[in-house]
Motif scaffolding. Structure first.
Motif, short mmCIF file in Angstrom:
data_model
loop_
_atom_site.label_atom_id
_atom_site.label_comp_id
_atom_site.label_asym_id
_atom_site.label_seq_id
_atom_site.Cartn_x
_atom_site.Cartn_y
_atom_site.Cartn_z
N LEU A 21 0.73 -1.32 -0.14
CA LEU A 21 -0.01 -0.14 -0.33
C LEU A 21 0.94 1.06 0.17
O LEU A 21 0.06 2.28 0.87
CB LEU A 21 -0.92 -0.06 0.97
CG LEU A 21 -1.84 -1.19 0.83
CD1 LEU A 21 -2.65 -1.29 2.40
CD2 LEU A 21 -2.73 -1.05 -0.03
N ALA A 22 1.67 1.21 -1.36
CA ALA A 22 3.10 2.28 -1.64
C ALA A 22 2.20 3.35 -1.94
O ALA A 22 1.37 3.06 -2.96
CB ALA A 22 3.93 2.38 -1.04
N ASP A 48 3.64 -9.98 -3.77
CA ASP A 48 2.11 -10.92 -3.74
C ASP A 48 1.86 -9.24 -2.75
O ASP A 48 2.94 -9.48 -2.37
CB ASP A 48 1.75 -12.21 -3.47
CG ASP A 48 -0.20 -11.91 -3.69
OD1 ASP A 48 -0.77 -11.32 -3.79
OD2 ASP A 48 -0.07 -13.22 -3.42
N GLY A 49 0.72 -9.07 -2.69
CA GLY A 49 0.00 -8.42 -2.18
C GLY A 49 -0.93 -7.82 -1.50
O GLY A 49 -1.70 -7.82 -3.06
N PRO A 50 -1.22 -6.54 -1.02
CA PRO A 50 -2.78 -5.99 -1.06
C PRO A 50 -3.27 -5.44 -2.43
O PRO A 50 -4.39 -5.66 -3.31
CB PRO A 50 -2.93 -4.85 -0.50
CG PRO A 50 -1.54 -4.70 0.28
CD PRO A 50 -0.82 -6.55 0.05
N VAL A 51 -2.54 -5.20 -2.99
CA VAL A 51 -2.69 -4.68 -4.20
C VAL A 51 -3.12 -5.33 -5.53
O VAL A 51 -3.99 -5.07 -6.27
CB VAL A 51 -1.40 -3.48 -5.10
CG1 VAL A 51 -2.08 -2.88 -6.51
CG2 VAL A 51 -1.61 -1.93 -4.14
N ARG A 52 -2.69 -6.48 -5.53
CA ARG A 52 -2.43 -7.27 -6.41
C ARG A 52 -3.67 -8.31 -6.26
O ARG A 52 -5.04 -8.37 -7.46
CB ARG A 52 -1.53 -8.74 -6.00
CG ARG A 52 -1.61 -9.41 -7.34
CD ARG A 52 -0.09 -11.48 -7.45
NE ARG A 52 -0.87 -11.31 -8.43
CZ ARG A 52 -0.94 -12.63 -8.12
NH1 ARG A 52 -0.90 -13.87 -7.23
NH2 ARG A 52 -1.66 -13.79 -9.11
N GLN A 53 -4.19 -8.41 -4.53
CA GLN A 53 -5.49 -8.99 -4.52
C GLN A 53 -6.76 -8.10 -4.94
O GLN A 53 -7.68 -8.72 -4.99
CB GLN A 53 -5.01 -8.95 -2.72
CG GLN A 53 -4.64 -10.24 -2.67
CD GLN A 53 -4.81 -11.32 -3.51
OE1 GLN A 53 -5.43 -11.72 -3.68
NE2 GLN A 53 -3.62 -11.74 -3.53
N ALA A 54 -6.42 -6.50 -4.75
CA ALA A 54 -7.40 -6.01 -5.05
C ALA A 54 -7.94 -5.78 -6.33
O ALA A 54 -8.90 -6.03 -7.59
CB ALA A 54 -7.48 -4.24 -4.36
N LEU A 55 -6.51 -5.96 -7.18
CA LEU A 55 -6.54 -5.81 -9.00
C LEU A 55 -7.57 -7.54 -9.28
O LEU A 55 -8.28 -7.80 -10.14
CB LEU A 55 -5.79 -6.05 -9.61
CG LEU A 55 -4.62 -4.37 -9.83
CD1 LEU A 55 -2.94 -4.87 -9.78
CD2 LEU A 55 -5.60 -3.67 -10.30
N LEU A 56 -7.14 -8.27 -8.44
CA LEU A 56 -8.11 -10.12 -8.81
C LEU A 56 -9.20 -9.54 -8.45
O LEU A 56 -9.72 -10.34 -9.49
CB LEU A 56 -7.17 -10.96 -8.52
CG LEU A 56 -5.71 -11.40 -8.48
CD1 LEU A 56 -4.42 -12.48 -7.62
CD2 LEU A 56 -5.77 -11.76 -9.44
N ALA A 57 -9.19 -9.02 -7.35
CA ALA A 57 -11.16 -8.56 -7.37
C ALA A 57 -11.76 -8.23 -8.54
O ALA A 57 -12.75 -8.00 -8.35
CB ALA A 57 -11.41 -8.03 -6.36
#
Length: 373
Positions: A21-22, A48-57
Motif C-alpha cells: 500500500l505504497a 504478492d500483496g494487497p494491491v495484487r489482491q485488489a486487482l484480482l478482485a
C-alpha cells in the motif's frame, strides 16, 4: 455499405516493483480501475500483496515476478529480463507501462528488444536521498544509459522529477510529460473547526523523519493530540522513539500502526503533517486534501505542487524543528485560518488531483503512443 468491425481493444502490460500500500502500487491500482473499461490490462508485480489482491478482485489478471524487486545485480537482472520477456511474448501487449526503478529498467529493455512502445512513470528518481553514495551513483548511470533507449516515453508524477530528468539525465523534453498523482474521493470529510488533532500517515522510515515531528510536538506551546498511523508505528522500537522525542508529551501520542481506516482517521483530525526528508508527489497529502485538511509539510520534491504556502497549508524547510513547531502552534491557535486552509485543500483536490483527471491524461498518452488518437 459494409458494416464496420468493432475496434479492437488495446492491451497494456503494466510492470510495478511492489504490491504493497505504497505510492506507486496504489497509483497502479487507481489507474487500472479508472481505465479498465477502455483498455485490457495485464499486471506484472514483484510481489504478492494487497494491491495484487485488489486487482484480482476487479478481474484484472496478474502474475508475480519476484526478481523484479531485487537490487541491481547483473546476473539476477538478466534472469529477470528473460522471465519478463517470456511473459511479454505470451501476453502480446500493445504497450508496456512500467512503475518504479527496477521495473522501469526491465520493461525498457524488453520494449527495445520486442520493438514495443514503453511508457515509464517515474515516482521519484532512485539516485536521490535514502541510498548510499555507491547505490546512488550506480542507479544514476544506469538511468543515464537507459534514457537513450528508443521507443520509451516518460511520465512524471511531479514537475520536480521531470526537471531532474531533463537537466541531470538529459532526457529530451518531447519525451516527457508530467501527470500529477490522483486519487478517488474517499468520501470522508474532516471537521476542522472542532478538532485540534494532528495526524501524520506515513510508514516508520528514515525518509519520513518522525523524529522531527516528535521533537516539534514536544516544543509546541499549544496542547493537542498527535496521531501517527502507518506501517511500523506500533512497534516497540517506534514507541521508544516516541519516548525519546516527546518525553513530557508521549501520553498524547497515539501510535496506530498500519491501518485500512486512514480516511476515517483523517476525518477525525484538524491538521495533517508530513515532514519527509525527500518525496516525489506524496499520495498521503492528496488523501488529506480530499478530506479537507490544512497541510503542514516539508518543502521537498513535488510537495509544493500540492501545498501552496499560506493558501492550503504551510511549507517548512526539511529538518527545521522550530519552523514546524511554529506552524503547528499557528494553526492550533487560529480556527478561522485552519478552516480556510482546509477548504482550499478540498478545492485544490477537486480541481487537480482526482483519479479521473489523472486517468484521462494517461489514457491520452497511451493513445498517442499507440497511434489511436
Amino acid at each position: 455499405m459494409p458494416s464496420q468491425l468493432p475496434a479492437v481493444r488495446k492491451k497494456i502490460l503494466i510492470a510495478s516493483t511492489n504490491a504493497d500500500l505504497a505510492g506507486a502500487p496504489i497509483h497502479v491500482l487507481t489507474l487500472v480501475t479508472a481505465l479498465q473499461t477502455s483498455f485490457d490490462f495485464f499486471v506484472v508485480l514483484g510481489e504478492d500483496g494487497p494491491v495484487r489482491q485488489a486487482l484480482l478482485a476487479k478481474g484484472v489478471p496478474s502474475t508475480v515476478l519476484p526478481t523484479l524487486r531485487s537490487n541491481i545485480n547483473p546476473i539476477r537482472d538478466f534472469r529477470c529480463l528473460m522471465a519478463f520477456l517470456r511473459i511479454v511474448r505470451s501476453e502480446r501487449p500493445d504497450l508496456l507501462h512500467a512503475h518504479s526503478s527496477k521495473a522501469g529498467m526491465i520493461a525498457r529493455m524488453a520494449g527495445y528488444l520486442q520493438r514495443l512502445p514503453c511508457l515509464y512513470t517515474v515516482h521519484g528518481w532512485g539516485f536521490g536521498e535514502g541510498r548510499t553514495a555507491l547505490q546512488s551513483t550506480l542507479v544514476y548511470w544506469v538511468e543515464r544509459a537507459f534514457s537513450h533507449i528508443a521507443g520509451t516515453a516518460y511520465l512524471f508524477v511531479s514537475n520536480a522529477d521531470q526537471q531532474v530528468g531533463i537537466e541531470r539525465l538529459k532526457i529530451r523534453p518531447d519525451r516527457c510529460l508530467t501527470v500529477h498523482n490522483g486519487m478517488p474521493d474517499h468520501g470522508c470529510r474532516a471537521k476542522v473547526e472542532s478538532s485540534t488533532t494532528v495526524i501524520m500517515a506515513a510508514r516508520a522510515s528514515h525518509q519520513k523523519d518522525h523524529d522531527l515531528l516528535l521533537k516539534s510536538f514536544e516544543e509546541c506551546r499549544m496542547p493537542f493530540r498527535l496521531v501517527l498511523v502507518g506501517e511500523g508505528t506500533d512497534s516497540p522500537e517506534f514507541h521508544a522513539r516516541v519516548l525519546a522525542g516527546a518525553p513530557t508529551k508521549h501520553a498524547q501520542v497515539d501510535c496506530l500502526g498500519l491501518s485500512d481506516q486512514v480516511p476515517q482517521l483523517l476525518a477525525q483530525a484538524g491538521i495533517f503533517v508530513l515532514c519527509s526528508r525527500y518525496e516525489g508527489l506524496p499520495l498521503s497529502i492528496i488523501e488529506a486534501m480530499c478530506a479537507g485538511l490544512p497541510i503542514i509539510a516539508t518543502d521537498v520534491g513535488g510537495v509544493r505542487e500540492l501545498v501552496e504556502d499560506g493558501v492550503n497549508g504551510f511549507l517548512v524547510p526539511a529538518g527545521n524543528q522550530p519552523a514546524l513547531s511554529n506552524c503547528l502552534d499557528r494553526l492550533q491557535s487560529d480556527t478561522v485560518l485552519r478552516v480556510r486552509m482546509g477548504q482550499a485543500s478540498r478545492e485544490r483536490y477537486l480541481s487537480s488531483f482526482g483519479d479521473k483527471q489523472m486517468a484521462m491524461a494517461v489514457a491520452q498518452r497511451y493513445r498517442a503512443m499507440l497511434g489511436t488518437v
